[in-house]
Scaffold this motif. Structure first.
Motif, PDB file in Angstrom:
ATOM      1  N   HIS A 291      64.985  59.798  30.873  1.00  0.00           N
ATOM      2  CA  HIS A 291      63.931  59.571  31.850  1.00  0.00           C
ATOM      3  C   HIS A 291      63.162  60.860  32.134  1.00  0.00           C
ATOM      4  O   HIS A 291      61.926  60.849  32.287  1.00  0.00           O
ATOM      5  N   GLN A 292      63.880  61.983  32.198  1.00  0.00           N
ATOM      6  CA  GLN A 292      63.222  63.264  32.428  1.00  0.00           C
ATOM      7  C   GLN A 292      62.273  63.606  31.282  1.00  0.00           C
ATOM      8  O   GLN A 292      61.219  64.228  31.503  1.00  0.00           O
ATOM      9  N   ASN A 293      62.635  63.210  30.073  1.00  0.00           N
ATOM     10  CA  ASN A 293      61.788  63.473  28.903  1.00  0.00           C
ATOM     11  C   ASN A 293      60.733  62.378  28.690  1.00  0.00           C
ATOM     12  O   ASN A 293      60.082  62.351  27.647  1.00  0.00           O
ATOM     13  N   GLU A 294      60.627  61.489  29.682  1.00  0.00           N
ATOM     14  CA  GLU A 294      59.611  60.429  29.685  1.00  0.00           C
ATOM     15  C   GLU A 294      59.712  59.510  28.463  1.00  0.00           C
ATOM     16  O   GLU A 294      58.717  58.959  27.982  1.00  0.00           O
ATOM     17  N   ILE A 295      60.934  59.356  27.960  1.00  0.00           N
ATOM     18  CA  ILE A 295      61.126  58.493  26.793  1.00  0.00           C
ATOM     19  C   ILE A 295      60.766  57.052  27.139  1.00  0.00           C
ATOM     20  O   ILE A 295      60.029  56.378  26.395  1.00  0.00           O
ATOM     21  N   LEU A 296      61.263  56.541  28.261  1.00  0.00           N
ATOM     22  CA  LEU A 296      61.006  55.147  28.616  1.00  0.00           C
ATOM     23  C   LEU A 296      59.549  54.924  28.975  1.00  0.00           C
ATOM     24  O   LEU A 296      58.982  53.863  28.681  1.00  0.00           O
ATOM     25  N   HIS A 297      58.932  55.908  29.615  1.00  0.00           N
ATOM     26  CA  HIS A 297      57.509  55.781  29.942  1.00  0.00           C
ATOM     27  C   HIS A 297      56.673  55.709  28.667  1.00  0.00           C
ATOM     28  O   HIS A 297      55.789  54.844  28.529  1.00  0.00           O
ATOM     29  N   LYS A 298      56.955  56.609  27.724  1.00  0.00           N
ATOM     30  CA  LYS A 298      56.209  56.614  26.461  1.00  0.00           C
ATOM     31  C   LYS A 298      56.468  55.331  25.667  1.00  0.00           C
ATOM     32  O   LYS A 298      55.558  54.787  25.038  1.00  0.00           O
ATOM     33  N   ALA A 299      57.704  54.869  25.707  1.00  0.00           N
ATOM     34  CA  ALA A 299      58.022  53.621  25.009  1.00  0.00           C
ATOM     35  C   ALA A 299      57.258  52.452  25.609  1.00  0.00           C
ATOM     36  O   ALA A 299      56.726  51.601  24.881  1.00  0.00           O
ATOM     37  N   SER A 300      57.182  52.410  26.930  1.00  0.00           N
ATOM     38  CA  SER A 300      56.455  51.321  27.599  1.00  0.00           C
ATOM     39  C   SER A 300      54.975  51.355  27.249  1.00  0.00           C
ATOM     40  O   SER A 300      54.348  50.314  27.018  1.00  0.00           O
ATOM     41  N   GLU A 301      54.402  52.550  27.213  1.00  0.00           N
ATOM     42  CA  GLU A 301      52.970  52.675  26.909  1.00  0.00           C
ATOM     43  C   GLU A 301      52.686  52.356  25.443  1.00  0.00           C
ATOM     44  O   GLU A 301      51.747  51.628  25.114  1.00  0.00           O
ATOM     45  N   LEU A 302      53.509  52.913  24.568  1.00  0.00           N
ATOM     46  CA  LEU A 302      53.250  52.754  23.141  1.00  0.00           C
ATOM     47  C   LEU A 302      53.569  51.349  22.649  1.00  0.00           C
ATOM     48  O   LEU A 302      52.807  50.753  21.878  1.00  0.00           O
ATOM     49  N   LEU A 303      54.695  50.806  23.105  1.00  0.00           N
ATOM     50  CA  LEU A 303      55.153  49.516  22.582  1.00  0.00           C
ATOM     51  C   LEU A 303      54.652  48.336  23.404  1.00  0.00           C
ATOM     52  O   LEU A 303      54.904  47.192  23.042  1.00  0.00           O
ATOM     53  N   GLU A 304      53.979  48.605  24.514  1.00  0.00           N
ATOM     54  CA  GLU A 304      53.297  47.583  25.312  1.00  0.00           C
ATOM     55  C   GLU A 304      54.239  46.451  25.728  1.00  0.00           C
ATOM     56  O   GLU A 304      54.061  45.293  25.375  1.00  0.00           O
ATOM     57  N   PHE A 305      55.248  46.818  26.500  1.00  0.00           N
ATOM     58  CA  PHE A 305      56.229  45.828  26.939  1.00  0.00           C
ATOM     59  C   PHE A 305      55.617  44.733  27.815  1.00  0.00           C
ATOM     60  O   PHE A 305      56.138  43.623  27.874  1.00  0.00           O
ATOM     61  N   LYS A 306      54.523  45.051  28.511  1.00  0.00           N
ATOM     62  CA  LYS A 306      53.901  44.075  29.401  1.00  0.00           C
ATOM     63  C   LYS A 306      53.027  43.067  28.656  1.00  0.00           C
ATOM     64  O   LYS A 306      52.552  42.097  29.243  1.00  0.00           O
ATOM     65  N   LYS A 307      52.831  43.280  27.375  1.00  0.00           N
ATOM     66  CA  LYS A 307      51.986  42.391  26.578  1.00  0.00           C
ATOM     67  C   LYS A 307      52.659  41.034  26.394  1.00  0.00           C
ATOM     68  O   LYS A 307      53.827  40.957  26.004  1.00  0.00           O
ATOM     69  N   GLN A 308      51.944  39.965  26.667  1.00  0.00           N
ATOM     70  CA  GLN A 308      52.521  38.622  26.629  1.00  0.00           C
ATOM     71  C   GLN A 308      52.813  38.153  25.202  1.00  0.00           C
ATOM     72  O   GLN A 308      53.658  37.296  24.986  1.00  0.00           O
ATOM     73  N   THR A 309      52.101  38.724  24.231  1.00  0.00           N
ATOM     74  CA  THR A 309      52.232  38.232  22.849  1.00  0.00           C
ATOM     75  C   THR A 309      53.222  39.047  22.019  1.00  0.00           C
ATOM     76  O   THR A 309      53.166  39.032  20.798  1.00  0.00           O
ATOM     77  N   LEU A 310      54.108  39.756  22.670  1.00  0.00           N
ATOM     78  CA  LEU A 310      55.113  40.524  21.934  1.00  0.00           C
ATOM     79  C   LEU A 310      55.999  39.597  21.101  1.00  0.00           C
ATOM     80  O   LEU A 310      56.310  38.478  21.535  1.00  0.00           O
ATOM     81  N   PRO A 311      56.436  40.011  19.915  1.00  0.00           N
ATOM     82  CA  PRO A 311      57.384  39.196  19.128  1.00  0.00           C
ATOM     83  C   PRO A 311      58.688  38.974  19.892  1.00  0.00           C
ATOM     84  O   PRO A 311      59.088  39.805  20.716  1.00  0.00           O
ATOM     85  N   ALA A 312      59.342  37.885  19.604  1.00  0.00           N
ATOM     86  CA  ALA A 312      60.569  37.529  20.318  1.00  0.00           C
ATOM     87  C   ALA A 312      61.659  38.571  20.134  1.00  0.00           C
ATOM     88  O   ALA A 312      62.444  38.838  21.061  1.00  0.00           O
ATOM     89  N   SER A 313      61.721  39.217  18.958  1.00  0.00           N
ATOM     90  CA  SER A 313      62.777  40.212  18.717  1.00  0.00           C
ATOM     91  C   SER A 313      62.604  41.425  19.630  1.00  0.00           C
ATOM     92  O   SER A 313      63.589  41.996  20.121  1.00  0.00           O
ATOM     93  N   ILE A 314      61.354  41.834  19.883  1.00  0.00           N
ATOM     94  CA  ILE A 314      61.110  42.975  20.771  1.00  0.00           C
ATOM     95  C   ILE A 314      61.388  42.583  22.219  1.00  0.00           C
ATOM     96  O   ILE A 314      61.966  43.364  22.988  1.00  0.00           O
TER      97      ILE A 314
END
Length: 960
Positions: A96-119
């Motif tokens: 969290h200190q290295n902003e790994i989860l923040h960068k992952a959320s931004e890059l991988l777009e977890f809030k996107k409704q059309t994400l594949p089921a595996s993600i």
């Protein structure tokens, strides 16, 4: 370089490979295996691997960007890797200190409704692990990650995403139950679709109206919301007695009333199923409030329990008003499951004399009562006793619902076969939580249903219906009764052939209850008629194969568990039991091989019982010529499973003297079994043939030529056969072969007594250390001459299957234990010489030696030379028999088999001793086991395969 450093270097190469712009992988199997090994290393506390992975994650999210994103499978792997590392709160804090989860959320777009089921699945699994520690929960609340998962649950993505989403939200609410504001926000968000569809225009908590237009437009959203509500509420109600989450649902939205009003107005089947379960669950939630975890086990508060029962009766009556018979049965099944879960938290009992489980069970089984015709009710006094028992055990409200259900069933046209079949399936689903009292009621109900199946079909075939009708017609007084009796009942006609689905379900249900509870006639008198019911079904013309198989299993269980009292007393058969032989003889000639196979299962059970427990069955087996039929089928039947079962049946009977002397001794079984061992193509048949030879050697006496032929066959089976089970069965023959030779030398129960009877000298002799060693050496020499020792060594080094090596190792270990117990590896002490006695020249005394010099003297022994000639001829004989099978396996396998076969004939006792006394059997088996478990999916192998993907020379089948 050490092995650990080699693994570390490979891991660094693989992780670097993942950062290449063009990296892709066609299957996720390699990545899944890699993640599995990484998880093991992390859980073992491997700090170096953990640090490497954390560093790589920082590098990866600094490398990846909107223009350079990893492939979907690598995204899934990365999220799962973060989840694995984040199980440790300290590692998660570092990420969290290295902003790994923040960068992952931004890059991988977890809030996107059309994400594949595996993600979506990987993200949900990550949150499930984060919710277990406070730091992870703070991140979830701060980022509102729970809203993403809630949207996945309400969108009804896939079954697996739904299940993980429900799990996450349930755990989150329980863990944060002290934070009322957060729980309120989550609960209101979860129940928003339900609240919007049930509104209160007059600001009253007890009156709701249904917005039908919204219900029509958002059908799927409401359904997924109700399913999510059910999963969360069930988890919260039954995880403990203290958490306030169930009360919060009631306080914040008035869940109980909303569910009831929606339940009352809906007619949609999917909604009814989830709403009825929610209504019952809400009743248990309210009952839970009156139970305190720190109170003593005992009865519930009477008023609160009456309110609980009133709610359940309300649900039942509402379902009856809608004529949802099967749904009522479903609620009773679910109620029994909930009651069981509640009792696991705290033992509770109903405050009145009626047992709660019996009330629910009575309504659950009631649809089966339509299978019982009034005429048959009057004819069987036991049925009246059964009904009286139900009336005694149930309260009046349950009886009223039962009468209502009866009227609905008779006045409406329902798919009764499907309903009754489903009821039996519900019973099987809860069989593990039933006590014996409940099991007896279920068994009795199915028994009477089956009895009516048989009775109605028999009446139809014999034409008794016409006779009854004529008799009624001749009586003017009964004209009114005739019209009343013209009601068409569910089992009219020939139900055995017309309603096979229900008949199969009833037979399966009876079989399951019989196997689990082993009911006796003292507690359930109906058990004494089970065999006759199954027999009548088997004798019925036109019955299909599936029903026959189930009925034969019922016969098998009835014979093993439900013997009639007269047979228990070892008297003669009654008339019904006496006919079972003819029935089985008829079915053993069935055209369906599965029916034949099931008949042999029954006959094997009969054979096992007839030796000591029920001798009258011996007469049945002999009179119906079952052994002759079995031998003929073993020789000529096309289906391999039938041949194997026939041999198994014969093997079970070999040890019984009466059966052997009267029939089995005439069937030339040794030739039959050995012919199968040599020529049969199907391994399943050869396995049973080897078992038969073992039983024949063990329980019967044979001339030396026959024993020699058995030994040759068992040598071939243990060394040359391609099936591991055949080899193991053959090794069991050699285990008994060793035991019999030790017994011949005087060993009893694993040890030599101080005195024994010498067969050679025909007198009782005393045994000292020297004589015992001489006898053991004699046994070893004979075992070597008969190839037993060579077979054990070859089997121990068998590379084709670990189980063969294990079996051989166990046999060798047992033999070695005996040899070491009597110090076979130590020099034989000099026997004391009497005074003035002649001195014995010790050069003529044979001493056991572990060096190779002893073998030189043997070459001059004429008897040993003869033995070698005999062994060589036997080897040539068997080699010629197996020459064709060897050619089929290729030159290398052919050469290996020949080498092994030649080796078994050359192993001598001293060579065997040198091999086994210094051999670490346990270490060898452990090494083989670990190699087999890891050689295809070990850490190194997986990383090598991933690295070879770049070169394009990897075999994709390796990952499986």
């Amino acid at each position: 370089m050490s092995t650990f450093q080699n693994k570390t270097d490979k891991l660094l190469q693989v992780l670097q490979l993942f950062l290449q712009p063009d990296f892709t992988i066609s299957t996720t199997t390699y990545l899944d295996l890699l993640l599995t090994h990484l998880t093991k290393e992390i859980k073992k506390g491997n700090q170096e691997v953990s640090q490497i992975l954390q560093t790589w994650l920082v590098t990866a999210f600094n490398t990846w960007n909107d223009k350079f994103k990893p492939c979907q499978s690598l995204i899934t792997f990365t999220i799962k890797l973060i989840a694995t590392l984040s199980e440790s709160e300290s590692i998660f804090f570092h990420l969290h200190q290295n902003e790994i989860l923040h960068k992952a959320s931004e890059l991988l777009e977890f809030k996107k409704q059309t994400l594949p089921a595996s993600i979506k699945m990987a993200f949900t699994e990550m949150c499930v692990k984060l919710v277990e520690h406070p730091t992870g929960r703070r991140w979830i609340v701060h980022t509102e990650a729970w809203k993403i998962i809630l949207s996945c649950a309400q969108a009804n993505c896939t079954m697996y995403v739904n299940k993980e989403s429900q799990k996450f939200l349930s755990i989150l609410l329980i863990k944060e139950s002290y934070n009322q504001a957060l729980c309120q926000e989550i609960i209101l968000a979860i129940t928003q679709p339900l609240v919007e569809m049930t509104h209160n225009p007059q600001e009253s908590n007890s009156q709701f109206t249904l917005n039908k237009q919204m219900l029509s437009d958002q059908h799927n959203l409401l359904l997924s919301t109700l399913e999510l509500l059910y999963a969360i509420l069930e988890y919260a109600v039954f995880i403990d007695l203290e958490n306030p989450i169930p009360d919060m649902f009631e306080d914040f939205i008035g869940l109980d009333n909303r569910i009831k009003i929606l339940f009352e107005v809906t007619i949609s089947t999917p909604f009814v199923k989830i709403l009825e379960k929610l209504a019952v669950l809400c009743a248990y939630s309210n009952l839970r409030k009156s139970i305190k975890s720190d109170s003593e086990p005992g009865s519930l508060d009477e008023k609160k329990f009456e309110g609980f029962c009133s709610t359940l009766c309300y649900v039942s009556n509402l379902l009856m008003s809608k004529k949802f018979i099967l749904d009522l049965a479903l609620t009773k099944k679910q109620g029994m499951i909930f009651w069981h879960k509640l009792n696991k938290l705290k033992k509770v009992a109903a405050p009145h004399p009626y047992k709660f489980e019996i009330q629910a069970l009575t309504l659950l089984i009631l649809p089966l009562c339509v299978t019982v015709k009034p005429k048959h009710m009057k004819e069987h006094c036991l049925f009246e006793d059964y009904i009286d028992k139900l009336f005694t055990l149930t309260c009046q409200p349950i009886q009223r619902i039962a009468y209502t259900m009866r009227d609905i069933l008779f006045k409406n046209d329902f798919p009764m076969e499907y309903i009754c079949k489903s009821v039996v399936e519900y019973l099987l689903e809860i069989v593990e939580i039933l006590d014996r009292d409940a099991a007896v009621i279920c068994f009795q109900t199915m028994c009477y249903s089956l009895k009516n199946f048989v009775a109605e079909s028999t009446i139809n075939i014999k034409g008794d219906k016409r006779d009854d009708a004529d008799e009624t017609a001749t009586s003017p007084k009964n004209s009114y009764l005739k019209k009343k009796m013209e009601i068409k009942y569910f089992l009219d006609g020939d139900p055995i052939n017309d309603k096979p689905l229900l008949l199969a379900a009833l037979l399966e249900g009876m079989n399951v209850f019989t196997e689990k509870f082993k009911l006796k006639w003292q507690e359930c008198v109906e058990t004494i008629c089970v065999l006759s019911i199954a027999q009548d079904i088997l004798n019925h013309p036109g019955v299909n194969a599936k029903i026959c198989i189930l009925a034969l299993k019922t016969c098998k269980l009835a014979i093993a568990n439900f013997m009639p009292p007269n047979l228990v007393l070892l008297s003669e058969f009654d008339e019904q039991t006496n006919e079972i032989g003819a029935t089985l003889f008829k079915r053993i000639h069935d055209t369906n091989w599965e029916v034949q196979d099931s008949v042999f299962e029954v006959l094997i059970t009969v054979t096992d019982l007839c030796e000591n427990k029920y001798p009258p069955y011996q007469k049945m087996l002999l009179e119906n010529q079952f052994f002759q039929v079995a031998a003929e089928l073993a020789r000529a039947e096309n289906e391999s499973y039938v041949r194997a079962s026939a041999l198994k049946f014969i093997s079970a009977a070999v040890k019984i003297n009466a059966l052997w002397e009267k029939q089995l001794c005439q069937l030339n079984l040794t030739d039959l079994a050995m012919k199968i061992v040599y020529k049969e193509n199907e391994a399943v048949v050869r396995r049973e043939a080897v078992v038969l030879i073992n039983k024949l050697y063990k329980y019967r006496s044979w001339q030396k030529p026959v024993i020699s032929a058995m030994i040759q066959a068992m040598t071939a089976a243990a060394v040359l056969d391609l099936d591991w089970e055949v080899k193991i069965n053959a090794l069991e023959f050699w285990r008994h072969f060793i035991k019999s030779h030790l017994t011949d030398q005087g060993m009893l129960d694993g040890q030599f007594p101080s005195v024994t009877f010498s067969k050679e000298h025909k007198k009782i002799v005393s045994l000292d250390e020297c004589k015992i060693k001489q006898r053991l050496n004699k046994v070893l020499d004979e075992l070597a001459r008969q190839r037993c020792l060579g077979v054990l060594l070859v089997s121990l080094k068998d590379e084709s299957d670990l189980e063969v090596a294990k079996t051989s190792a166990n046999i060798i270990a047992d033999l070695r234990k005996i040899l070491l117990c009597y110090k076979i590896n130590e020099p034989t002490p000099e026997p004391p010489s009497p005074k003035d006695s002649a001195t014995i020249d010790t050069n003529y005394i044979k001493r056991p030696s572990l060096d190779s010099s002893s073998n030189k003297d043997k070459s001059h022994n004429v008897f040993h030379v003869i033995d070698e000639i005999v062994d060589a001829s036997d080897e040539k004989l068997l080699a010629s028999i197996y020459r064709e099978s060897m050619r089929m396996d290729g030159d290398e396998t052919d050469r290996t088999k020949k080498d092994n076969f030649e080796f078994v004939g050359k192993v001598q006792s001293q060579e065997f001793l040198r091999e086994i006394l210094s051999f670490d059997l346990d270490g060898y088996i452990k090494q083989r086991t670990e190699w087999l478990q890891n050689y295809t999916t070990c850490f190194d192998s997986v990383m090598d395969d991933i690295l070879m993907i770049v070169k394009g020379d990897v075999n994709m089948m390796d990952c499986y």
